[in-house]
Design a protein around this motif. Structure first.
Motif, short mmCIF file in Angstrom:
data_model
loop_
_atom_site.label_atom_id
_atom_site.label_comp_id
_atom_site.label_asym_id
_atom_site.label_seq_id
_atom_site.Cartn_x
_atom_site.Cartn_y
_atom_site.Cartn_z
N LEU A 60 0.96 -1.50 -0.20
CA LEU A 60 -0.21 0.05 -0.09
C LEU A 60 0.76 1.31 0.34
O LEU A 60 0.33 2.11 -0.33
CB LEU A 60 -1.30 0.00 1.05
CG LEU A 60 -1.59 -1.07 1.43
CD1 LEU A 60 -2.95 -0.70 2.92
CD2 LEU A 60 -2.50 -0.54 0.14
N LEU A 61 1.87 1.36 0.12
CA LEU A 61 3.22 2.20 0.38
C LEU A 61 3.02 3.17 -1.02
O LEU A 61 3.08 2.92 -1.62
CB LEU A 61 4.17 2.02 0.87
CG LEU A 61 4.15 0.99 2.27
CD1 LEU A 61 6.35 0.85 2.41
CD2 LEU A 61 4.07 2.50 3.43
N LEU A 62 2.89 4.24 -0.63
CA LEU A 62 3.38 5.56 -1.99
C LEU A 62 4.79 5.39 -1.58
O LEU A 62 5.36 5.47 -1.26
CB LEU A 62 2.79 6.38 -1.71
CG LEU A 62 1.09 7.08 -1.41
CD1 LEU A 62 0.59 8.41 -1.75
CD2 LEU A 62 0.56 6.58 -2.44
N MET A 109 -2.11 12.25 3.14
CA MET A 109 -2.99 10.54 3.23
C MET A 109 -4.38 11.04 3.16
O MET A 109 -5.39 9.99 3.12
CB MET A 109 -2.08 9.45 3.76
CG MET A 109 -0.88 8.85 3.56
SD MET A 109 -0.48 8.80 1.50
CE MET A 109 -1.53 7.29 1.72
N ARG A 110 -4.54 11.69 4.82
CA ARG A 110 -5.78 12.08 4.85
C ARG A 110 -6.96 12.22 3.36
O ARG A 110 -8.00 12.05 3.25
CB ARG A 110 -6.44 12.63 5.84
CG ARG A 110 -5.51 12.68 6.90
CD ARG A 110 -5.79 12.82 8.68
NE ARG A 110 -5.54 11.66 9.45
CZ ARG A 110 -3.80 12.40 10.35
NH1 ARG A 110 -3.80 13.82 9.77
NH2 ARG A 110 -4.18 11.67 11.38
N PRO A 160 5.18 16.41 7.05
CA PRO A 160 4.04 17.05 7.64
C PRO A 160 2.87 16.57 8.22
O PRO A 160 2.53 15.25 7.46
CB PRO A 160 3.58 18.21 6.53
CG PRO A 160 5.12 18.30 5.59
CD PRO A 160 5.66 17.03 5.70
N GLY A 161 1.95 16.54 8.95
CA GLY A 161 0.92 15.82 9.80
C GLY A 161 -0.12 15.32 8.75
O GLY A 161 -0.51 16.28 7.66
N GLY A 162 -0.42 14.04 8.74
CA GLY A 162 -0.95 13.09 7.67
C GLY A 162 -0.44 12.48 6.38
O GLY A 162 -1.06 12.36 5.80
N THR A 163 1.09 12.73 6.28
CA THR A 163 1.47 12.72 5.54
C THR A 163 2.47 10.33 5.12
O THR A 163 3.03 10.09 4.58
CB THR A 163 2.85 12.88 4.85
OG1 THR A 163 3.86 13.00 5.99
CG2 THR A 163 2.45 14.37 4.57
N GLY A 164 1.59 10.21 6.09
CA GLY A 164 1.74 8.69 6.75
C GLY A 164 3.08 8.38 7.39
O GLY A 164 3.46 6.80 7.33
N LYS A 165 3.36 9.20 8.50
CA LYS A 165 4.58 8.61 8.79
C LYS A 165 4.19 7.69 10.10
O LYS A 165 4.91 6.50 9.98
CB LYS A 165 5.16 10.18 9.63
CG LYS A 165 6.25 10.08 10.68
CD LYS A 165 5.97 11.09 11.27
CE LYS A 165 5.28 11.78 11.71
NZ LYS A 165 5.48 12.37 13.52
N THR A 166 3.29 7.92 10.81
CA THR A 166 3.04 6.60 11.70
C THR A 166 2.84 5.81 10.82
O THR A 166 3.09 4.67 11.73
CB THR A 166 2.42 7.12 12.40
OG1 THR A 166 2.14 8.44 12.86
CG2 THR A 166 2.12 6.36 13.23
N PHE A 167 2.13 6.00 9.90
CA PHE A 167 2.51 4.06 9.05
C PHE A 167 3.43 3.55 8.39
O PHE A 167 3.73 2.29 8.87
CB PHE A 167 1.18 5.16 7.90
CG PHE A 167 0.63 3.62 7.06
CD1 PHE A 167 -0.75 2.34 7.51
CD2 PHE A 167 1.48 3.07 6.19
CE1 PHE A 167 -1.39 1.55 6.55
CE2 PHE A 167 0.81 1.97 5.35
CZ PHE A 167 -0.22 1.87 5.22
N GLN A 195 6.86 6.84 0.32
CA GLN A 195 7.11 6.11 1.55
C GLN A 195 7.53 4.72 1.43
O GLN A 195 7.94 4.34 1.85
CB GLN A 195 5.31 5.49 1.77
CG GLN A 195 4.85 7.01 2.18
CD GLN A 195 2.89 6.70 3.03
OE1 GLN A 195 2.63 5.81 1.64
NE2 GLN A 195 2.19 6.84 3.63
N LEU A 217 -6.52 9.85 0.71
CA LEU A 217 -7.94 8.53 0.55
C LEU A 217 -9.89 8.97 0.42
O LEU A 217 -9.79 8.42 0.33
CB LEU A 217 -7.58 7.69 1.88
CG LEU A 217 -5.81 6.76 2.54
CD1 LEU A 217 -5.39 6.99 3.57
CD2 LEU A 217 -5.99 5.88 1.53
#
Ligand SMILES: Nc1ncnc2c1ncn2[C@@H]1O[C@H](COP(=O)(O)OP(=O)(O)OP(=O)(O)O)[C@@H](O)[C@H]1O
Length: 367
Positions: free
Chosen positions: A85-87, A271-272, A114-121, A90, A275
């Protein structure tokens, strides 16, 4: 908190009847102290409470214990499902880190996201990949909240036993011994991921560098270990109590001589937005980036910016804000589901207390 720890130990030991023992209360106290250190840089003793016995947790580090208890099958499945699934950006970051691990080259990486770019994922996948191979991956974060989002995450202060007054010490090191539990983790782990690193004082990173060189008997940066710092380069600098802006800039990681070793990895796609194909989220993300990148015009006299009119729903008073976020609180204050979907954030505890008081005053019942 002690209940959560008891549940975790019951699960690990597969003993649902296990009762509370002093070690569980001690671990809860350590966690509470970690939060106090992260939030206010104060130990429990300084706050008038009992000090936890940290040495009791020293020899059996959580990363070592969890290493032997992990369900590697489930982790491998998680990796197999999610890596596809990684872009592209990523995936580039994932492959770069995996190849540094495979080649044992070590190094210092900074994942700028930056926030929401899938860092935690992405971080979860890196941690799961390493752990699914039965190797140790250590996840730490500068704040308690960021640590809670990482699997097995801990605050840097707690995991590395950083001195409380790290900024005042000329050459700080981690208060760990080579053969303690965490010392063993630092010597043997395949990666140390440090999230929300921009909030950390440069001396904290330098302390880790010194301890790793010592524990690994190797004088290259971080003793040859692989470190991945992550965070948003636009976010807040370390807070220096009673310090000036110059003190804050001087304290930030970029000012450390270690920073010249950094290899940068970047995530940019929100990512928010990607998606959900949500155009308002896309606009909001772009506006946030404009603000944090300094692209908004600054009013010279007030040194402030004017938020765009379509930035968000503005409330002119605190009362209106409370009314918008918590309408009918008098009827809903016992409804946990209703409450869990709303929150008001404020920068200062003074405002939080004032708002809490106003909200409480609208709830019927005895004071
Ligand atoms: N490649 C991907 N495929 C599917 N979902 C993804 C992917 N990357 C991220 N997500 C999802 O997008 C959402 C945002 O990602 P994530 O929480 O990792 O971002 P973040 O950069 O850590 O954000 P923040 O800093 O705001 O917490 C999450 O729901 C996450 O599961």
């Amino acid at each position: 908190m002690a209940d959560d720890i008891l549940n975790r130990v019951r699960r690990l030991r597969q003993d649902p009847e296990l009762a509370f023992v002093p070690e569980i209360y001690n671990e809860a106290l350590v966690s509470i102290e970690d939060l106090c250190l992260a939030i206010a840089n104060k130990s429990l003793v300084q706050l008038g409470m009992h000090a936890p016995d940290r040495s009791a947790l020293d020899t059996q580090d959580r990363d070592l214990v969890r290493g032997s208890d992990l369900d590697v099958g489930a982790l491998a499945e998680f990796v197999e499902t999610n890596v596809p699934l990684l872009l592209p950006e990523q995936l580039t970051a994932y492959k770069t880190i995996m190849s540094a691990i495979a080649n044992r080259t070590g190094g210092l990486f900074f994942l700028d996201a930056p926030g929401g770019t899938g860092k935690t994922f992405l971080i979860s996948l890196i941690l799961a990949t390493i752990r699914s191979r039965k190797h140790i991956a250590s996840a730490i974060a500068s704040s308690g909240i960021a640590a809670a989002l990482l699997d097995g995450g801990r605050t840097a202060h707690s995991a590395l036993k950083l001195p409380l007054n790290v900024q005042t010490i000329e050459m700080p090191t981690c208060n760990l011994t080579k053969n303690s539990g965490m010392g063993t983790v630092l010597r043997t782990c395949r990666i140390i991921i440090w999230d929300e690193c921009k909030m950390a004082h440069k001396k904290s990173l330098e302390a880790l560098d010194r301890s790793l060189r010592d524990f690994r008997d190797c004088q290259v940066p971080f003793g040859g270990a692989l470190i991945m710092l992550s965070g948003d380069s636009r976010q807040t600098l370390p807070v220096i109590p009673r310090g000036t802006r110059a003190d804050e800039i001087n304290a930030c990681l970029k000012q450390s001589t270690l920073w010249r070793h950094v290899q940068k990895l970047t995530l940019t796609t929100n990512m928010r937005v990607q998606l959900r194909h949500d155009t308002t989220a896309a606009r909001f993300a772009a506006q946030l980036l404009d603000i944090s990148s300094g692209r908004m015009p600054i009013d010279r006299s007030s040194q402030s910016i004017t938020l765009p009119s379509d930035f968000c729903t503005m409330c002119s008073t605190k009362e209106r804000l409370i009314q918008s976020v918590l309408p009918d609180i008098e009827r809903n204050f016992r409804n946990r589901q209703w409450l869990s979907k709303r929150a008001i954030l404020a920068a200062k505890s003074y405002d939080v207390n004032a708002m809490n008081l106003s909200i409480k005053n609208t709830i019927p019942g005895e004071a």
